[in-house]
Design an enzyme around this catalytic site. Structure first.
Site, PDB file in Angstrom:
ATOM      1  N   LYS A  66       2.839  20.604  21.027  1.00  0.00           N
ATOM      2  CA  LYS A  66       4.076  19.920  21.408  1.00  0.00           C
ATOM      3  C   LYS A  66       4.130  19.745  22.916  1.00  0.00           C
ATOM      4  O   LYS A  66       4.486  18.694  23.426  1.00  0.00           O
ATOM      5  CB  LYS A  66       5.318  20.715  20.951  1.00  0.00           C
ATOM      6  CG  LYS A  66       5.648  20.656  19.488  1.00  0.00           C
ATOM      7  CD  LYS A  66       6.206  19.340  18.981  1.00  0.00           C
ATOM      8  CE  LYS A  66       5.156  18.413  18.495  1.00  0.00           C
ATOM      9  NZ  LYS A  66       4.488  18.632  17.247  1.00  0.00           N
ATOM     10  N   HIS A 116     -11.132  37.942  25.222  1.00  0.00           N
ATOM     11  CA  HIS A 116     -12.521  37.518  24.991  1.00  0.00           C
ATOM     12  C   HIS A 116     -12.858  36.277  25.818  1.00  0.00           C
ATOM     13  O   HIS A 116     -13.828  35.582  25.529  1.00  0.00           O
ATOM     14  CB  HIS A 116     -12.756  37.257  23.499  1.00  0.00           C
ATOM     15  CG  HIS A 116     -12.624  38.509  22.689  1.00  0.00           C
ATOM     16  ND1 HIS A 116     -13.669  39.388  22.512  1.00  0.00           N
ATOM     17  CD2 HIS A 116     -11.547  39.056  22.079  1.00  0.00           C
ATOM     18  CE1 HIS A 116     -13.250  40.424  21.789  1.00  0.00           C
ATOM     19  NE2 HIS A 116     -11.968  40.244  21.520  1.00  0.00           N
ATOM     20  N   CYS A 161      -0.388  -0.580  15.125  1.00  0.00           N
ATOM     21  CA  CYS A 161       0.583  -1.540  15.619  1.00  0.00           C
ATOM     22  C   CYS A 161       1.725  -1.630  14.620  1.00  0.00           C
ATOM     23  O   CYS A 161       1.644  -1.081  13.519  1.00  0.00           O
ATOM     24  CB  CYS A 161      -0.037  -2.937  15.725  1.00  0.00           C
ATOM     25  SG  CYS A 161      -1.602  -2.940  16.603  1.00  0.00           S
ATOM     26  N   LYS A 204       2.611   7.003  16.520  1.00  0.00           N
ATOM     27  CA  LYS A 204       3.160   7.848  15.455  1.00  0.00           C
ATOM     28  C   LYS A 204       2.196   8.046  14.296  1.00  0.00           C
ATOM     29  O   LYS A 204       1.986   9.169  13.857  1.00  0.00           O
ATOM     30  CB  LYS A 204       4.476   7.239  14.959  1.00  0.00           C
ATOM     31  CG  LYS A 204       5.199   8.081  13.919  1.00  0.00           C
ATOM     32  CD  LYS A 204       5.711   9.368  14.509  1.00  0.00           C
ATOM     33  CE  LYS A 204       6.393  10.250  13.505  1.00  0.00           C
ATOM     34  NZ  LYS A 204       6.518  11.637  14.031  1.00  0.00           N
ATOM     35  N   ASN A 250      -2.172  -5.323  11.930  1.00  0.00           N
ATOM     36  CA  ASN A 250      -2.224  -3.883  12.199  1.00  0.00           C
ATOM     37  C   ASN A 250      -3.462  -3.347  11.492  1.00  0.00           C
ATOM     38  O   ASN A 250      -3.538  -3.423  10.272  1.00  0.00           O
ATOM     39  CB  ASN A 250      -0.957  -3.210  11.660  1.00  0.00           C
ATOM     40  CG  ASN A 250      -1.066  -1.694  11.667  1.00  0.00           C
ATOM     41  OD1 ASN A 250      -1.726  -1.118  12.519  1.00  0.00           O
ATOM     42  ND2 ASN A 250      -0.421  -1.054  10.713  1.00  0.00           N
ATOM     43  N   GLY A 251      -4.413  -2.819  12.256  1.00  0.00           N
ATOM     44  CA  GLY A 251      -5.616  -2.268  11.640  1.00  0.00           C
ATOM     45  C   GLY A 251      -6.827  -2.557  12.487  1.00  0.00           C
ATOM     46  O   GLY A 251      -6.704  -2.947  13.662  1.00  0.00           O
ATOM     47  N   TRP A 282      -0.712  -1.528  19.817  1.00  0.00           N
ATOM     48  CA  TRP A 282      -1.353  -0.349  20.396  1.00  0.00           C
ATOM     49  C   TRP A 282      -2.838  -0.670  20.330  1.00  0.00           C
ATOM     50  O   TRP A 282      -3.436  -0.680  19.259  1.00  0.00           O
ATOM     51  CB  TRP A 282      -1.004   0.879  19.561  1.00  0.00           C
ATOM     52  CG  TRP A 282      -1.442   2.177  20.149  1.00  0.00           C
ATOM     53  CD1 TRP A 282      -0.843   2.854  21.173  1.00  0.00           C
ATOM     54  CD2 TRP A 282      -2.542   2.990  19.735  1.00  0.00           C
ATOM     55  NE1 TRP A 282      -1.514   4.018  21.424  1.00  0.00           N
ATOM     56  CE2 TRP A 282      -2.557   4.132  20.563  1.00  0.00           C
ATOM     57  CE3 TRP A 282      -3.519   2.870  18.762  1.00  0.00           C
ATOM     58  CZ2 TRP A 282      -3.509   5.131  20.435  1.00  0.00           C
ATOM     59  CZ3 TRP A 282      -4.464   3.871  18.628  1.00  0.00           C
ATOM     60  CH2 TRP A 282      -4.450   4.992  19.461  1.00  0.00           C
ATOM     61  N   ARG A 287       5.227   2.668  16.722  1.00  0.00           N
ATOM     62  CA  ARG A 287       3.875   2.460  16.192  1.00  0.00           C
ATOM     63  C   ARG A 287       2.897   1.935  17.253  1.00  0.00           C
ATOM     64  O   ARG A 287       1.700   1.840  17.016  1.00  0.00           O
ATOM     65  CB  ARG A 287       3.915   1.448  15.041  1.00  0.00           C
ATOM     66  CG  ARG A 287       4.798   1.856  13.896  1.00  0.00           C
ATOM     67  CD  ARG A 287       4.700   0.839  12.787  1.00  0.00           C
ATOM     68  NE  ARG A 287       3.358   0.755  12.293  1.00  0.00           N
ATOM     69  CZ  ARG A 287       2.835   1.546  11.368  1.00  0.00           C
ATOM     70  NH1 ARG A 287       3.569   2.497  10.841  1.00  0.00           N
ATOM     71  NH2 ARG A 287       1.602   1.383  10.966  1.00  0.00           N
ATOM     72  N   GLU A 329       0.830  25.054  17.420  1.00  0.00           N
ATOM     73  CA  GLU A 329       1.785  23.939  17.348  1.00  0.00           C
ATOM     74  C   GLU A 329       2.655  23.886  18.605  1.00  0.00           C
ATOM     75  O   GLU A 329       2.956  22.803  19.109  1.00  0.00           O
ATOM     76  CB  GLU A 329       2.636  24.082  16.064  1.00  0.00           C
ATOM     77  CG  GLU A 329       3.751  23.087  15.888  1.00  0.00           C
ATOM     78  CD  GLU A 329       3.303  21.610  15.851  1.00  0.00           C
ATOM     79  OE1 GLU A 329       2.090  21.336  15.765  1.00  0.00           O
ATOM     80  OE2 GLU A 329       4.191  20.752  15.944  1.00  0.00           O
ATOM     81  N   GLU A 357       1.423  17.074  24.253  1.00  0.00           N
ATOM     82  CA  GLU A 357       1.553  15.656  23.934  1.00  0.00           C
ATOM     83  C   GLU A 357       2.725  14.972  24.608  1.00  0.00           C
ATOM     84  O   GLU A 357       2.660  13.770  24.862  1.00  0.00           O
ATOM     85  CB  GLU A 357       1.585  15.422  22.418  1.00  0.00           C
ATOM     86  CG  GLU A 357       2.795  15.945  21.709  1.00  0.00           C
ATOM     87  CD  GLU A 357       2.780  15.640  20.215  1.00  0.00           C
ATOM     88  OE1 GLU A 357       2.259  14.601  19.827  1.00  0.00           O
ATOM     89  OE2 GLU A 357       3.317  16.462  19.451  1.00  0.00           O
TER      90      GLU A 357
HETATM   91  C1  AGP Z   1       2.154  15.657  16.350  1.00  0.00           C
HETATM   92  O1  AGP Z   1       3.330  15.729  17.045  1.00  0.00           O
HETATM   93  C2  AGP Z   1       1.639  14.291  16.091  1.00  0.00           C
HETATM   94  N1  AGP Z   1       2.587  13.351  15.738  1.00  0.00           N
HETATM   95  C3  AGP Z   1       0.355  14.276  15.239  1.00  0.00           C
HETATM   96  O2  AGP Z   1      -0.417  15.384  15.527  1.00  0.00           O
HETATM   97  C4  AGP Z   1       0.548  14.152  13.712  1.00  0.00           C
HETATM   98  O3  AGP Z   1       1.023  15.345  13.176  1.00  0.00           O
HETATM   99  C5  AGP Z   1      -0.801  13.754  13.092  1.00  0.00           C
HETATM  100  O4  AGP Z   1      -1.208  12.526  13.628  1.00  0.00           O
HETATM  101  C6  AGP Z   1      -0.756  13.663  11.593  1.00  0.00           C
HETATM  102  O5  AGP Z   1       0.173  12.716  11.154  1.00  0.00           O
HETATM  103  P1  AGP Z   1       0.665  12.666   9.654  1.00  0.00           P
HETATM  104  O6  AGP Z   1       1.389  13.936   9.388  1.00  0.00           O
HETATM  105  O7  AGP Z   1       1.534  11.457   9.570  1.00  0.00           O
HETATM  106  O8  AGP Z   1      -0.553  12.567   8.798  1.00  0.00           O
END
Ligand code: AGP
Length: 602
Positions: free
Chosen positions: A481, A500, A2, A597, A100-101, A74, A27, A477, A484
């Protein structure tokens, strides 16, 4: 996960808080709430929805008072609904707080408090904190003592903003395993999960460490240890980010803005590390057992790092998803180990846990981090910064390519220190790396053709991304992208793996994205592309060889660069492709569903 913000000063608190919540929405964005205080009375408004929706529906900008705290949620405990939204309160209605937590022992504490006669309204773990403080207050001389005693009973992570009606001149902010930073103004103070929340008002900040709390009035602040209540001396840092840097700068989405910032931030990353990288390389050169830990995109950067280290420095690191590392490698880490943690936010719970374990076992810990002052930087023995500036879009873009730049520099310097590669080649590679921001600029010119390409692909439901060698992490990667933000299923794999198993899924029109730079595996890659094409795949090839033209349905031409540098320019068109597909499918790429994030819970 959050976002929290608190304000005390002479402004209308709700206005400052709402602006801050808007900047913290990355967040979490399932519900929003604000509490302010005026004439000894608390005013609370909260509900489900984005900041804009809740502000409008509940008229959040019409709340009296010059102090208050706010929250964007969140959900972790309790579904997103109006009651579970923060702030949460105690039975007397005098204590309100945002959190937050995650409180791990909340069930036991709740049972105990219910027995003592407390009544609960929500399903959240947060509400027990307010009741616990209320309970402790009965046997404490001051509110501060009660707060400390209550918080010492919590197990888990908590960043808090707390307001108490009986103390009209102050707010409390607390940090344990969730980020919290104070903003120091003139005649006003702020506390928030992240700096952009109050950057409009001040760039003077104080980062709290774990198990610390702050007592702020409009003209003063003090940080103390939760265990003892003793004052801690803290440094006021000046953050160089401007507010504009933290906002969209004219782009429709943060993600697109951040993709376009890559040439500039790559230059910053290269310049920003030029002086320090040599010393770090010398320091880590003596370690033979090297582990790289990270999650998500940062993990993919770690995989690229593995290729760089083994090719240049003849060191073969074990790259492990941080959430697995703790359980699999505990008995293998010792004083002879080096653990490199890669994390944009510096607050990812799994990565922090892996780092803490490594420290306990006596390993040397190097962090590669974007957020200055974040928790990872405080756990690590050594830190290298990626200098990418704030990344607001949930999808990591510029922080990934700058991680790659830093890892490349580190591998080069390590090779130099260890004498494992020809100096002439290393110097040439360094020069080429300095030229990479220009190459990325060229690749960004492909934005329009990529948007056109995306139009023809927007109805597809499955993508495959294939690469070889150092191109495999790019395939992973690229697929991440797409998944997500566009919600299209995508799989990244080594091209050799295709036959395979996954080849069985290739049929007419299935997009296969081939990462095909020139190099020793190029011919093999062409063979894999042919295999997919023969089964009807729609081939999107990335590379610089003319030979790709004959086998691809769409060719994304990337300027020729050393194979070891390809991960940087090759990911950029895949970021753009994912972005356009997300927008064309009506998604908000900055706020993908179910994601946030920083993942600050394990
Ligand atoms: C990828 O687009 C995401 N935002 C996610 O996979 C991110 O890289 C991961 O949560 C790790 O975050 P960090 O680099 O802040 O540790």
């Amino acid at each position: 996960m959050c976002g929290i913000i608190g304000y005390i000063g002479d402004r209308k608190a709700c206005e400052v808080i709402v602006k801050g919540l808007k900047r913290l929405e990355y967040r979490g964005y399932d519900s929003v709430g604000v509490v302010t205080e005026s004439n000894g009375k608390l005013y609370i408004k909260k509900g489900v929805g984005s900041v804009d929706e809740v502000v409008e529906r509940l008229n959040l900008l019409d709340m009296p008072g010059k102090r208050g705290v706010g929250h964007t949620r969140w959900a972790t405990h309790g579904v997103p609904n109006d009651i579970n939204a923060h702030p949460q309160m105690d039975c007397t209605g005098k204590i309100a707080l945002v959190h937050n937590g995650i409180i791990e022992n909340f069930a036991e504490l709740k049972e105990e408090l219910v027995e003592k006669g407390h009544t609960f309204e929500s399903d959240t773990d947060t509400e027990i904190i307010a009741h616990l403080i209320e309970e402790e207050l009965k046997s404490s001389e001051t509110f501060e003592d009660a707060l400390r005693k209550a918080l010492l009973r919590l197990k888990g992570s908590f960043a808090l903003g707390v307001i108490y009606t009986e103390e009209p001149d102050r707010l409390y902010f607390v940090r344990n395993e969730s980020p919290l930073v104070l903003g120091i103004g003139n005649g006003e103070m702020f506390g928030a999960s992240d700096v952009p929340a109050f950057l409009e008002y001040t760039n003077r900040v104080v980062f709290l460490d774990d198990m610390e709390y702050a007592v702020v009035t409009k003209n003063s602040w003090v940080v103390k240890r939760l265990e003892t209540g003793e004052e801690v001396r803290k440094e006021v840092k000046t953050v160089e980010w401007t507010l504009e840097m933290a906002e969209k700068a004219g782009f429709p989405h943060f993600m697109l803005k951040e993709i376009y910032e890559q040439p500039r931030v790559l230059r910053d990353a290269i310049h920003g590390n030029a002086k320090v990288i040599g010393d770090v390389a010398k320091e880590i050169a003596k370690y033979n057992k090297i582990f790289i830990v990270a999650m998500g995109t940062s993990y993919h950067a770690g995989l690229v790092g593995k290729y760089l280290f083994q090719r240049l420095a003849k060191k073969v690191p074990i790259v492990e998803d941080a959430s697995e590392f703790r359980y699999e490698f505990e008995n293998l880490i010792d004083e002879d180990s080096l653990v490199i943690a890669i994390t944009q936010s510096g607050e990812t719970a799994d990565t922090l846990a892996a780092m803490k374990l490594a420290k306990r076992k006596g390993a040397k810990v190097l962090a590669i981090v974007n957020v200055v002052g974040s928790m990872a930087t405080r756990i690590a023995d050594l830190t290298l910064y990626t200098h990418a500036g704030p990344e607001i879009g949930v999808a990591a873009t510029k922080t990934y390519t700058t991680q790659l730049a830093v890892l490349t520099m580190l591998a080069i310097e390590l090779a130099r220190t260890l004498g494992t590669a020809d100096e002439e080649y290393l110097t040439k590679l360094e020069e080429s790396l300095r030229g990479i921001p220009d190459i990325v600029e060229e690749v960004l010119n492909l934005n329009e053709p990529l948007r056109e390409l995306a139009k023809g692909l927007k109805e597809k439901e499955n993508f495959f991304y294939i690469g070889r060698g150092i191109g495999v992490p790019t395939a992973l990667e690229g697929a991440l992208k797409l998944k997500e933000i566009s919600y299209i299923h995508a799989e990244g794999l080594s091209a050799g793996e295709l036959k395979h198993g996954p080849l069985a899924l290739i049929e007419e029109g299935v997009p296969v994205v081939a990462i095909a730079p020139s190099g020793k595996t190029f011919d093999k890659m062409l063979g894999n592309v042919e295999e997919a094409k023969a089964r009807g795949a729609y081939i999107i090839a990335l590379g610089s060889s003319e030979r790709l033209r004959g086998v691809s349905d769409a060719l994304i031409e990337i300027p020729e660069v050393d194979e070891l540098l390809t991960p940087i320019p090759y990911i950029v068109p895949l970021q753009l492709l994912a972005y356009h597909l997300a927008v064309l499918r009506g998604n908000d790429p900055d706020k993908p569903r179910n994601l946030a994030k920083s993942v600050t819970v394990e």
